[in-house]
Design an enzyme around this catalytic site. Structure first.
Site, PDB file in Angstrom:
ATOM      1  N   GLU A 194      32.500  14.728  18.228  1.00  0.00           N
ATOM      2  CA  GLU A 194      33.017  14.361  19.539  1.00  0.00           C
ATOM      3  C   GLU A 194      34.345  15.069  19.751  1.00  0.00           C
ATOM      4  OE1 GLU A 194      32.173  10.809  22.055  1.00  0.00           O
ATOM      5  OE2 GLU A 194      33.738  10.047  20.730  1.00  0.00           O
TER       6      GLU A 194
ATOM      7  N   ASP B 248      39.740   8.670   9.844  1.00  0.00           N
ATOM      8  CA  ASP B 248      38.371   8.999  10.252  1.00  0.00           C
ATOM      9  C   ASP B 248      38.344  10.173  11.230  1.00  0.00           C
ATOM     10  OD1 ASP B 248      39.334   7.687  12.513  1.00  0.00           O
ATOM     11  OD2 ASP B 248      37.589   6.372  12.738  1.00  0.00           O
TER      12      ASP B 248
ATOM     13  N   ASP C 299      44.231  11.018  11.325  1.00  0.00           N
ATOM     14  CA  ASP C 299      44.828   9.911  12.051  1.00  0.00           C
ATOM     15  C   ASP C 299      45.058   8.760  11.061  1.00  0.00           C
ATOM     16  OD1 ASP C 299      42.198   9.079  11.724  1.00  0.00           O
ATOM     17  OD2 ASP C 299      42.035   8.196  13.718  1.00  0.00           O
TER      18      ASP C 299
ATOM     19  N   SER D 253      42.642   2.070  14.385  1.00  0.00           N
ATOM     20  CA  SER D 253      42.572   3.526  14.323  1.00  0.00           C
ATOM     21  C   SER D 253      43.935   4.145  14.665  1.00  0.00           C
ATOM     22  CB  SER D 253      41.460   4.051  15.238  1.00  0.00           C
ATOM     23  OG  SER D 253      41.243   5.434  15.033  1.00  0.00           O
TER      24      SER D 253
END
Length: 604
Positions: free
Chosen positions: A417, A319, A315, A158
């Site tokens: 989130e 995602d 990013d 990520s």
């Protein structure tokens, strides 16, 4: 070969571990790295590499690349995939009918790790949908559901630093794995550490009829499916806004461009220095738009030069999505994840009512957020007569909760989130930065047609649903023992118990999801799942503030999240912000003790 190599580090047990590694590892680079450490007799480093194994954390593995069981490398990927395959064989009688989806990002070794993973499934007779080129992470969970597969694997760390890599696992419902699957997989990995005879043979990915490239099908179908959220195509086509986009040197550019095209927008203004995938991330220290202005400097420069007033940033694995808007005074407001979540929540309810009518029954409609995120969705749900559900931290919990609600015939509009992760709709039951970016653009264009900015709309949301003021940040700590002792001190802060007060601020509730204690419940037992392997304590203060301290599952961070949810009747926002800021200052000094614990503050 290792039979002519003598290992003598002065520690017999460690010598055996080095020898075992050299017998199993066939990668010349990591073999040499291990040999060099052994020759130097670097016992401390060898112990760190060989006596600690990577463990399944946030839906899989994430670590620096290099030799050793605690690093991401060919051998640990092989061991992980062997264990995953054995666990899947236990769980699915039809595994050879269902298959696996595997993709990868642009990082060093990512394609190699994906091919190693694929070959282990193929040699076992399990079909594999192996992407032929880099993709955003959301393509994997989307592909799992599309093809009815048992599992999905995405090779990516990520937004971690450039030297890291990762191995993310999605279950057959398209959501990231949760207990008991993570523990079951870990156990099977431990029982299958020795590489099988054919586990290094990746040539099968080019010759096996069981290996198919799903790229074009997934690409086409994904963009067809996300267009269900395109409600104002005519406004998109005539939008007065220019959108600047950065992929942060990641995979996102091609996919964001197409998303904007299918939604009817004019071409994006691209940050040319960050447009192409580059595993070295030359222009950013941390390739994470969540870091704020330090990560968006080039995007702001590009936007200013091109008369653009909205920036959208993904990013590296696309995602997550960040948004910034130019203000009347020329400055830029970078929206927090909580603020963007508020905008999405408002938009989701608005467009749902537009589609089905203002009098539509909302009793089966749901909004979801994690426990460390703003409670703004709870406030929206209360006024809009729909439902709000809170989960543990991480999209693995929100994705699985979404699947659970769908099985009950419920409609999940949105989940988020605070760490700029957004799931708009259920085409992908995980965070998706590509769809989030284009839906934010449509939202901004819709508002612009009414001469309203995103900033002004956020203000209106707070007027309507109450001001939700957050102050979140983190400290770095590279010593696990320090982290553990810090949290243990908090648990024994006051006569062997959690604190009832810090500074002038009284605490009326404590929930400790590490120990399972929750003073808010009649039996003092937490309702949300608990985990002894991570630290997480939430305090409810008498003034209405909720504060959570927790460790990160993927980085050496101690994070804190705080929020005051004010009633709509309370209009003095400056006073609310001051009170929260002072509380945070007291909490950090008294509970986290940065100076005592040598914590490193976040820098911007």
């Amino acid at each position: 070969m290792t039979e002519n190599i003598t290992i003598d580090t002065g520690c017999v047990g460690l010598d055996k571990k080095v020898q075992q590694w050299l017998e199993w590892d066939k990668n010349p680079e990591t073999r040499q790295e291990m040999l060099d450490l052994a020759v130097k007799k670097d016992v401390g480093e060898l112990k760190q590499r060989l006596e600690k194994r990577l463990t399944f954390g946030t839906a899989g593995l994430r670590a620096p690349m290099g030799a050793g069981y605690s690093r991401m490398n060919d051998l640990t990927v092989i061991q992980s995939t062997q264990g995953l395959l054995r666990y899947l064989e236990q769980q699915f009688d039809s595994l050879k009918d269902k298959g696996a989806v595997i993709s990868y990002d642009h990082r060093y070794n990512s394609k190699r790790f994906a091919e190693l993973s694929a070959c282990i499934f193929l040699h076992a007779g399990v079909p594999v949908y192996l992407f032929s080129q880099i993709t955003p992470t959301p393509f994997v969970p989307y592909g799992v559901v599309k093809y009815g597969c048992a599992v999905g694997i995405m090779i990516t760390p990520s937004h971690n630093p450039k030297g890291d890599n990762g191995y993310k696992v999605f279950w057959d419902n398209g959501a990231q794995i949760i207990p008991p699957h993570d523990g079951g997989i870990a156990s099977c990995i431990d029982n299958n550490l020795s590489p099988w005879s054919n586990s290094w043979d990746t040539s099968i990915t080019e010759t096996s009829p069981l290996c198919k490239d799903p790229f074009r099908e997934v690409y086409d179908d994904y963009y067809k499916d996300i267009q269900i959220h395109c409600r104002h195509r005519s406004l998109n086509k005539s939008s007065p806004l220019k959108f600047t986009y950065t992929a942060m040197h990641g995979v996102g550019t091609e996919f964001a461009i197409n998303a904007f095209d299918v939604f009817g927008f004019e071409p994006l203004v691209l940050v040319k220095e960050q447009v192409d995938p580059d595993p070295d991330f030359p222009t950013v220290k941390f390739p994470n738009p969540e870091e704020g202005k330090s990560a968006l400097n080039l995007a702001i420069k590009t936007a200013n030069e091109n008369g653009s007033t909205v920036i959208l940033a993904n990013d590296p694995d696309a995602d997550r999505c960040a948004v910034a808007e130019k203000q009347p005074d020329g400055s830029w407001k970078i929206f927090t994840g909580n603020e963007t979540g508020a905008l999405f929540g408002w938009w989701a309810v608005l467009t749902y009512r537009e589609q089905f009518g203002n009098d539509v029954n909302m009793s089966d409609v749901y909004l979801i957020a994690s426990t460390v995120s703003s409670k703004i969705l709870k406030s929206i749900a209360k006024q809009e007569d729909c439902n709000f559900v809170e989960t543990l931290t991480g999209f693995k919990w929100m994705g699985n909760k979404t699947c659970e609600l769908q099985q009950q015939g419920k409609k999940v509009l949105f989940a988020f989130e605070e760490a700029i992760g957004f799931m708009y709709g259920t085409q992908v039951v995980d965070k998706d930065g590509i769809s989030a970016a284009v839906i934010l653009a449509e939202m901004a264009s819709y508002l612009a047609s009414k001469n309203i900015t995103l900033t002004q709309q956020l203000d209106d949301i707070f007027k309507r649903y109450g001001y939700h003021c957050s102050e979140n940040s983190y400290y770095l700590c590279y010593d696990p023992d320090t982290v553990k002792s810090m949290f243990e001190r908090i648990r024994k802060y006051e006569d062997g118990k959690h604190p009832s007060k810090i500074g002038p601020y009284s605490i009326i509730g404590v929930r400790d999801l590490t120990t399972g204690y929750d003073s808010n419940q009649p039996d003092n037992k937490a309702i949300l799942p608990t985990s002894k392997s991570s630290q997480m304590i939430t305090f409810t203060f008498e003034n209405g503030c909720v504060a959570t301290l927790r460790t990160s599952g993927t980085e050496p961070k101690i994070k804190y999240y705080t929020e005051i949810c004010a009633d709509p009747s309370k209009t003095d926002r400056d006073a609310i912000r001051r009170e929260l800021h002072d509380l945070v200052k007291v909490m950090v000094e008294e509970l986290m003790q940065p100076a005592v614990n040598n914590l490193i503050a976040k820098t911007d």
